[in-house]
Design an enzyme around this catalytic site. Structure first.
Site, PDB file in Angstrom:
ATOM      1  N   GLY A  39       0.811  -1.205   0.000  1.00  0.00           N
ATOM      2  CA  GLY A  39       0.000   0.000   0.000  1.00  0.00           C
ATOM      3  C   GLY A  39       0.845   1.256   0.000  1.00  0.00           C
ATOM      4  O   GLY A  39       0.542   2.225   0.691  1.00  0.00           O
ATOM      5  N   SER A  70       1.550   3.440  -2.484  1.00  0.00           N
ATOM      6  CA  SER A  70       1.394   4.400  -3.582  1.00  0.00           C
ATOM      7  C   SER A  70       0.850   5.752  -3.143  1.00  0.00           C
ATOM      8  O   SER A  70       0.878   6.711  -3.906  1.00  0.00           O
ATOM      9  CB  SER A  70       0.485   3.813  -4.671  1.00  0.00           C
ATOM     10  OG  SER A  70      -0.802   3.507  -4.141  1.00  0.00           O
ATOM     11  N   ARG A  71       0.333   5.842  -1.899  1.00  0.00           N
ATOM     12  CA  ARG A  71      -0.215   7.124  -1.424  1.00  0.00           C
ATOM     13  C   ARG A  71      -0.266   7.121   0.097  1.00  0.00           C
ATOM     14  O   ARG A  71       0.024   6.120   0.745  1.00  0.00           O
ATOM     15  CB  ARG A  71      -1.625   7.341  -1.990  1.00  0.00           C
ATOM     16  CG  ARG A  71      -2.654   6.313  -1.543  1.00  0.00           C
ATOM     17  CD  ARG A  71      -4.023   6.599  -2.119  1.00  0.00           C
ATOM     18  NE  ARG A  71      -4.013   6.492  -3.568  1.00  0.00           N
ATOM     19  CZ  ARG A  71      -4.230   5.348  -4.225  1.00  0.00           C
ATOM     20  NH1 ARG A  71      -4.485   4.236  -3.561  1.00  0.00           N
ATOM     21  NH2 ARG A  71      -4.192   5.304  -5.527  1.00  0.00           N
ATOM     22  N   GLY A  72      -0.630   8.252   0.667  1.00  0.00           N
ATOM     23  CA  GLY A  72      -0.895   8.338   2.092  1.00  0.00           C
ATOM     24  C   GLY A  72       0.274   7.976   2.968  1.00  0.00           C
ATOM     25  O   GLY A  72       1.429   8.341   2.705  1.00  0.00           O
ATOM     26  N   ILE A  73      -0.012   7.234   4.035  1.00  0.00           N
ATOM     27  CA  ILE A  73       1.006   6.871   5.021  1.00  0.00           C
ATOM     28  C   ILE A  73       2.101   6.019   4.398  1.00  0.00           C
ATOM     29  O   ILE A  73       3.288   6.219   4.655  1.00  0.00           O
ATOM     30  CB  ILE A  73       0.355   6.147   6.210  1.00  0.00           C
ATOM     31  CG1 ILE A  73      -0.506   7.130   7.021  1.00  0.00           C
ATOM     32  CG2 ILE A  73       1.400   5.499   7.108  1.00  0.00           C
ATOM     33  CD1 ILE A  73      -1.356   6.476   8.101  1.00  0.00           C
ATOM     34  N   GLY A  74       1.711   5.065   3.573  1.00  0.00           N
ATOM     35  CA  GLY A  74       2.705   4.198   2.945  1.00  0.00           C
ATOM     36  C   GLY A  74       3.708   4.970   2.116  1.00  0.00           C
ATOM     37  O   GLY A  74       4.918   4.734   2.188  1.00  0.00           O
ATOM     38  N   TYR A 117     -14.322  -4.542  11.594  1.00  0.00           N
ATOM     39  CA  TYR A 117     -13.072  -3.812  11.360  1.00  0.00           C
ATOM     40  C   TYR A 117     -12.101  -4.020  12.509  1.00  0.00           C
ATOM     41  O   TYR A 117     -10.901  -4.237  12.288  1.00  0.00           O
ATOM     42  CB  TYR A 117     -13.358  -2.326  11.166  1.00  0.00           C
ATOM     43  CG  TYR A 117     -12.104  -1.499  10.957  1.00  0.00           C
ATOM     44  CD1 TYR A 117     -11.326  -1.658   9.816  1.00  0.00           C
ATOM     45  CD2 TYR A 117     -11.702  -0.548  11.900  1.00  0.00           C
ATOM     46  CE1 TYR A 117     -10.167  -0.911   9.623  1.00  0.00           C
ATOM     47  CE2 TYR A 117     -10.551   0.209  11.713  1.00  0.00           C
ATOM     48  CZ  TYR A 117      -9.789   0.018  10.578  1.00  0.00           C
ATOM     49  OH  TYR A 117      -8.639   0.757  10.402  1.00  0.00           O
ATOM     50  N   LYS A 147      -8.210  -5.400  12.230  1.00  0.00           N
ATOM     51  CA  LYS A 147      -7.019  -4.651  12.612  1.00  0.00           C
ATOM     52  C   LYS A 147      -6.296  -5.304  13.784  1.00  0.00           C
ATOM     53  O   LYS A 147      -5.067  -5.309  13.843  1.00  0.00           O
ATOM     54  CB  LYS A 147      -7.379  -3.203  12.952  1.00  0.00           C
ATOM     55  CG  LYS A 147      -7.834  -2.378  11.761  1.00  0.00           C
ATOM     56  CD  LYS A 147      -6.822  -2.347  10.618  1.00  0.00           C
ATOM     57  CE  LYS A 147      -5.574  -1.547  10.930  1.00  0.00           C
ATOM     58  NZ  LYS A 147      -4.702  -1.383   9.732  1.00  0.00           N
TER      59      LYS A 147
END
Length: 286
Positions: free
Chosen positions: A24, A26-30, A175, A179
């Site tokens: 993951g 490609s954007r955000g936190i990653g 959820y 997690k």
């Protein structure tokens, strides 16, 4: 103050080089973690689904790879859906073929749907568990043989502390289970991998983070304004990944606490809107 904090972090945690595989990414936190490690000279392999531009989601694996290269690292863009073990195995193999090994694995890819049990569709339940739990487990399974030969090898899951307050189960059971499944992977692997000196830790934000999920699925711009940027998680992740693996394992870290321990005292530059009161993230008790 931002530059000063960054310099302090670099001075105390000399993580230079090495290869990281990020799901993951490609954007955000990653992507923020990828760029932070790239600036330290790391090779960064990003495994994510988005190979073509999406109208509601910023960036692709290829645009992220360009940013990683510009930040100072070497990038490898891997189109990978971690629901499929063959794609995970191929991504790990390509990372090793390209960079010669794996030193760090960051399990960031995740799916979220906050709904009570009676409103939870089976397909959404399956999506969260196939990505959050099964995908994370299989990423670890395939990376561990190479982490055993890595330099200061770390596994870092973006998952919460195992907080058994019934509040978090009652609010969104499916959820929460998914997690906490990611966090149980940390708990188990920290013990299983001790003989090999491989660290397994979890990292979770103190506040909500301005990501596409927050913007599109949770609270829109209202919640974005009460959030911090992904940079705080990236800076905390860098701290953790720089610590000696053999003695830093089995922890459930909170980003703000990690950075406080590293000497950061001013967090205002991480806020999207410093004039707004920050929203505490889920799984964090008052």
């Amino acid at each position: 103050m931002n530059e000063q904090n960054s310099n302090n972090t670099a001075a105390t945690n000399p993580r230079k080089g090495g290869t990281v595989l990020i799901s993951g990414g490609s954007r955000g936190i990653g992507k923020a973690i990828a760029l932070k490690l790239a600036a330290a000279g790391c090779n960064v392999a990003i495994a994510a689904k988005t190979a073509e531009a999406h109208p509601k989601l910023e960036g692709t694996i290829y645009t992220a790879a360009e940013e990683i290269e510009a930040a100072g690292g070497k990038a490898l863009a891997l189109q990978c859906d971690i629901r499929h073990e063959d794609q995970i195995a191929a991504a790990v193999a390509k990372t090793v073929e390209t960079f010669g090994g794996i030193d760090m694995l960051v399990n960031n890819a995740s799916a979220i749907h906050l709904a009570p049990t009676t409103d939870m569709e089976a397909k959404r339940f399956d999506l969260m568990h196939s990505i959050n739990v099964r995908g994370t487990f299989l990423m670890c399974k395939h990376a561990i043989p190479y982490l055993k030969g890595g330099s200061n090898p770390h596994i870092l899951n973006l998952s919460p502390p195992l907080n058994l307050n019934p509040k978090w189960f009652g609010a969104h059971l499916a959820y929460t289970m998914s997690k906490y499944g990611m966090s149980m992977v940390v708990l188990g692997l920290a013990e299983e991998l001790k003989p090999f000196g491989i660290a397994a830790n979890a990292l979770w934000p103190q506040t909500t983070i301005a990501t596409a999920a927050v913007q599109n699925l949770l609270g829109g711009d209202f919640l974005i304004q009460k959030s911090r940027t992904p940079q705080i998680v990236a800076d905390a992740a860098f701290e953790i990944l720089s610590r000696p693996a053999a003695s830093c394992t089995g922890n459930f870290f909170i980003d703000e606490t990690v950075l406080q321990q590293a000497g950061t005292t001013d967090f205002s530059h991480y806020a999207v809107n410093p004039s707004e009161q920050l929203m505490q993230d889920i799984f964090i008790d008052e």
